[in-house]
Design a protein around this motif. Structure first.
Motif, short mmCIF file in Angstrom:
data_model
loop_
_atom_site.label_atom_id
_atom_site.label_comp_id
_atom_site.label_asym_id
_atom_site.label_seq_id
_atom_site.Cartn_x
_atom_site.Cartn_y
_atom_site.Cartn_z
N PHE A 46 0.86 -1.19 0.00
CA PHE A 46 0.00 0.00 0.00
C PHE A 46 0.89 1.24 0.00
O PHE A 46 0.74 2.14 -0.83
CB PHE A 46 -0.91 -0.02 1.24
N VAL A 47 1.85 1.27 0.93
CA VAL A 47 2.78 2.41 1.04
C VAL A 47 3.64 2.52 -0.22
O VAL A 47 3.84 3.62 -0.74
CB VAL A 47 3.66 2.28 2.31
N LEU A 48 4.13 1.39 -0.72
CA LEU A 48 4.95 1.40 -1.94
C LEU A 48 4.18 2.04 -3.10
O LEU A 48 4.72 2.87 -3.84
CB LEU A 48 5.37 -0.02 -2.31
N THR A 49 2.93 1.68 -3.26
CA THR A 49 2.10 2.21 -4.34
C THR A 49 1.91 3.72 -4.18
O THR A 49 2.04 4.47 -5.15
CB THR A 49 0.73 1.51 -4.38
N VAL A 50 1.63 4.18 -2.97
CA VAL A 50 1.44 5.61 -2.74
C VAL A 50 2.73 6.38 -3.02
O VAL A 50 2.70 7.43 -3.67
CB VAL A 50 0.93 5.86 -1.30
N LEU A 51 3.86 5.85 -2.57
CA LEU A 51 5.13 6.52 -2.82
C LEU A 51 5.43 6.61 -4.31
O LEU A 51 5.83 7.67 -4.82
CB LEU A 51 6.27 5.80 -2.09
N LEU A 74 3.43 -1.13 -11.27
CA LEU A 74 4.81 -1.30 -10.79
C LEU A 74 4.84 -2.06 -9.47
O LEU A 74 5.63 -3.00 -9.31
CB LEU A 74 5.49 0.06 -10.64
N ALA A 75 3.99 -1.68 -8.53
CA ALA A 75 3.98 -2.33 -7.22
C ALA A 75 3.60 -3.81 -7.34
O ALA A 75 4.19 -4.67 -6.68
CB ALA A 75 3.03 -1.61 -6.27
N ILE A 76 2.62 -4.12 -8.16
CA ILE A 76 2.18 -5.50 -8.32
C ILE A 76 3.29 -6.35 -8.97
O ILE A 76 3.61 -7.43 -8.48
CB ILE A 76 0.87 -5.58 -9.14
N ILE A 77 3.89 -5.84 -10.03
CA ILE A 77 4.99 -6.58 -10.68
C ILE A 77 6.18 -6.71 -9.74
O ILE A 77 6.78 -7.79 -9.65
CB ILE A 77 5.38 -5.89 -12.01
N PHE A 78 6.50 -5.64 -9.02
CA PHE A 78 7.59 -5.65 -8.04
C PHE A 78 7.35 -6.76 -7.01
O PHE A 78 8.25 -7.54 -6.70
CB PHE A 78 7.63 -4.27 -7.37
N ALA A 107 -1.71 -2.84 -3.06
CA ALA A 107 -1.53 -1.92 -4.19
C ALA A 107 -2.88 -1.50 -4.77
O ALA A 107 -3.09 -0.33 -5.10
CB ALA A 107 -0.68 -2.58 -5.27
N VAL A 108 -3.80 -2.44 -4.87
CA VAL A 108 -5.13 -2.13 -5.42
C VAL A 108 -5.89 -1.17 -4.50
O VAL A 108 -6.49 -0.19 -4.97
CB VAL A 108 -5.94 -3.42 -5.67
N LEU A 109 -5.86 -1.41 -3.19
CA LEU A 109 -6.58 -0.52 -2.28
C LEU A 109 -5.98 0.89 -2.33
O LEU A 109 -6.72 1.88 -2.35
CB LEU A 109 -6.57 -1.05 -0.85
N ALA A 110 -4.67 1.00 -2.35
CA ALA A 110 -4.04 2.31 -2.46
C ALA A 110 -4.50 3.02 -3.72
O ALA A 110 -4.83 4.21 -3.70
CB ALA A 110 -2.51 2.18 -2.44
#
Length: 125
Positions: A46-51, A74-78, A107-110
């Motif tokens: 979640f944090v990764l996606t927001v950043l 990016l976050a999902i693939i990462f 990632a989806v919720l973010a």
């Protein structure tokens, strides 16, 4: 000033996530919750996606919704790559599909929250 620090924070957070995911962790405290690991994965991504969203928005000047899409993808693939690496290049860690699902859901919720923010017309102050 803060906008200039976003990409640095994003890179440092991403590197910390890679490191924490691929090294052998010592004794991790037991929180008494059977799925605490999945909660950590959820919030970490979640944090990764927001950043990454703010990095794409402010540093690369992507359009708002495009920045959301790119950050989520990016976050999902990462997260998937990290899980595969845990199963293939580490001895102490293993691939866990449920971790990848928790990463994806974070990632989806973010993304949904950021998307809703744009649709509500909430402006940055």
């Amino acid at each position: 000033m803060l906008k200039k620090l976003v990409p640095i924070a994003t890179i440092l957070y991403s590197l910390a996530l890679i490191t924490a995911s691929l090294i052998k962790l010592g004794r991790v405290p037991d929180l008494g919750i059977s799925f605490a690991d999945k909660i950590f994965h959820f919030f970490a991504y979640f944090v990764l996606t927001v950043l990454w969203f703010y990095t794409f928005l402010y540093t690369y000047r992507y359009e708002f919704k495009k920045a959301i899409r790119f950050a989520a993808i990016l976050a999902i693939i990462f997260g998937i790559i990290i899980e595969v690496l845990q199963g293939s290049v580490t001895v102490s860690r293993s691939l866990d599909v449920y971790d990848a699902i928790a990463n994806t859901l974070g990632a989806v919720l973010a993304s949904v929250i950021l998307w809703m923010k744009s649709n509500l017309g909430v402006k940055n102050v």
